[in-house]
Write an enzyme that holds these catalytic residues in place. Structure first.
Site, PDB file in Angstrom:
ATOM      1  N   ASP A   1      -3.322   2.617  -5.829  1.00  0.00           N
ATOM      2  CA  ASP A   1      -2.183   2.698  -4.913  1.00  0.00           C
ATOM      3  C   ASP A   1      -1.995   1.475  -4.026  1.00  0.00           C
ATOM      4  O   ASP A   1      -1.236   1.522  -3.054  1.00  0.00           O
ATOM      5  CB  ASP A   1      -2.292   3.945  -4.041  1.00  0.00           C
ATOM      6  CG  ASP A   1      -3.556   3.957  -3.191  1.00  0.00           C
ATOM      7  OD1 ASP A   1      -4.479   3.170  -3.483  1.00  0.00           O
ATOM      8  OD2 ASP A   1      -3.626   4.744  -2.237  1.00  0.00           O
ATOM      9  N   GLU A   2      -2.648   0.368  -4.329  1.00  0.00           N
ATOM     10  CA  GLU A   2      -2.440  -0.828  -3.510  1.00  0.00           C
ATOM     11  C   GLU A   2      -2.698  -2.082  -4.327  1.00  0.00           C
ATOM     12  O   GLU A   2      -3.448  -2.072  -5.303  1.00  0.00           O
ATOM     13  CB  GLU A   2      -3.320  -0.810  -2.257  1.00  0.00           C
ATOM     14  CG  GLU A   2      -4.799  -0.799  -2.541  1.00  0.00           C
ATOM     15  CD  GLU A   2      -5.636  -0.865  -1.276  1.00  0.00           C
ATOM     16  OE1 GLU A   2      -5.404  -1.770  -0.440  1.00  0.00           O
ATOM     17  OE2 GLU A   2      -6.530  -0.013  -1.111  1.00  0.00           O
TER      18      GLU A   2
ATOM     19  N   ASP B   1       0.855  -1.192   0.000  1.00  0.00           N
ATOM     20  CA  ASP B   1       0.000   0.000   0.000  1.00  0.00           C
ATOM     21  C   ASP B   1       0.887   1.237   0.000  1.00  0.00           C
ATOM     22  O   ASP B   1       1.719   1.417   0.898  1.00  0.00           O
ATOM     23  CB  ASP B   1      -0.887  -0.016   1.251  1.00  0.00           C
ATOM     24  CG  ASP B   1      -2.057   0.953   1.153  1.00  0.00           C
ATOM     25  OD1 ASP B   1      -2.103   1.726   0.181  1.00  0.00           O
ATOM     26  OD2 ASP B   1      -2.909   0.942   2.062  1.00  0.00           O
TER      27      ASP B   1
END
Length: 397
Positions: A109-110, A15
């Protein structure tokens, strides 16, 4: 590395830390170490990301920007650059896929990674996690946090507990000790209402919930939810990492500073949102088959309308023309509008869809112009090139 540090663990959850804000700080090094907020300005703007310096003042995502500035008056507020974030995200995901083909992006974003097949080359899951953290920082100038665990659910919680810029390993024998002290709200599927029900039953921790008979849980929150929470409370999560799950939709919406009843203002906002959505499509290599608009009125009543295109597109003008036609078809008579949104749906990979050929079409069309605008934005910043309509006085900035 201690021997067996990640024994029994093959799943990573990676993350990015304060992703949008971190990318902005990378672009503006003078802001390093200061509170930075990415989000909308004005009385109805909303925070989408904030650096940890801002978070220490209580700022968090989805908070009204006006409230965030009351909590942290010294924060720098930036509008955001989705095309840039998508570019960084693509590079990070490509790095993950260089380690293992089993990469499941959850958002920009993860991602989850199954690294069972990468051990012989790169070491155990903890070593791979440290390797990825170093590579992300070296190549992108931003940090990430990594959870290492036997299941996706526990890996996600582990990465959260490692933030910011950390790594946490939870081995199979440690899962109960890690999970059971956590608040019940940490479990997937526990929203505000479910949490309220569980707290009324005196269930404050995951451990409390784990020791309640499953039938009691099912009576309280429903058969499916009760069984699901019981399994998670004992660390059981059978889901595998599913690689390359395609993005299904992307879009933007905007809440007006004051309610709007002028169709011309709404049209300009639809154009701005369509341009931003098209930029995100091109950055991600997608074409849209369907365009959807969202309209929220002053009384918070919300409606959506959709239209499927004859040919998939990533051209902002084409998205706008469809969005405008959908809006005009509503036949609103000076209705007061609070929010509008444009969304591209039923996405297909740009390289896999045929393009419509037009007899007598120019050698360089609208799409070429928008690609040139993308290049200018990457060099000079978002909004360097925009439709003339959006430069009108009183139009969206």
């Amino acid at each position: 590395m201690a021997p067996g540090r990640a024994a029994g663990c093959t799943v990573l959850h990676v993350d990015m830390d304060a992703f949008f804000a971190s990318v902005e700080v990378r672009r503006r090094p003078e802001l390093a170490g200061t509170p930075v907020i990415v989000g909308g300005a004005g009385t109805r703007g909303v925070v989408t990301s904030a650096t940890y310096e801002a978070r220490r003042h209580g700022v968090h995502a989805a908070m009204p920007t006006s409230r965030a500035l009351r909590l942290c008056p010294t924060a720098t507020v930036l509008p955001g650059d989705v095309a840039l974030y998508a570019e960084v995200s693509r590079a990070v995901m490509a790095l993950f896929r260089s380690v293992t083909p089993l990469v499941e992006p959850v958002s920009m974003d993860e991602a989850f990674l199954d690294v069972a097949g990468a051990g012989r080359r790169l070491g155990d899951a903890a070593q791979i996690g440290e390797y990825l953290r170093g590579r992300v920082y070296d190549e992108q100038g931003i940090t990430c946090s990594v959870g290492v665990a036997p299941t996706k659910f526990v890996a996600k919680l582990a990465s959260t507990s490692a933030k910011p810029d950390g790594l946490r390993v939870v081995r199979p024998a440690e899962v109960m000790a890690f999970l059971h002290p956590l608040p019940v709200g940490a479990l997937w599927g526990v929203g505000a209402k479910t949490e309220e029900v569980l707290l009324r039953l005196g269930l404050r921790t995951v451990g409390d919930l784990a020791h309640v008979p499953v039938r009691t849980l099912q009576r309280a929150v429903g058969p499916a939810a009760g069984a699901h929470l019981h399994e998670l409370a004992w660390g059981r999560d059978p889901r595998r990492v599913v690689p390359d799950e395609p993005e299904r939709s992307t879009g933007h919406e905007e809440t007006f500073g004051t309610d709007v009843d002028d169709p011309a203002v709404v049209h300009r906002e639809l154009l701005r949102l369509a341009e931003r959505t098209a930029g995100r499509l091109r950055a991600g290599g997608w074409l849209a088959r369907t365009v959807t608009i969202k309209v929220r009125f002053a009384d918070f009543t919300t409606i959506t309308r959709s239209r499927t295109l004859g040919v998939p597109t990533d051209v902002g003008q084409e998205l706008y023309e469809t969005a405008r036609a959908l809006f005009d078809a509503l036949g609103l008579d000076r209705a007061r509008i609070r929010l509008v949104g444009v969304r591209a749906e039923r996405l297909v990979e740009a390289g896999s869809a045929p393009r419509q050929l037009e007899l007598g079409a120019r050698e360089h069309g609208r799409r070429d112009a928008e690609l040139a605008a993308d290049r200018a934005a990457r060099r000079f910043g978002a909004g360097a090139v925009r439709p003339a309509t959006l430069l009108q006085r009183g139009g969206p900035r």
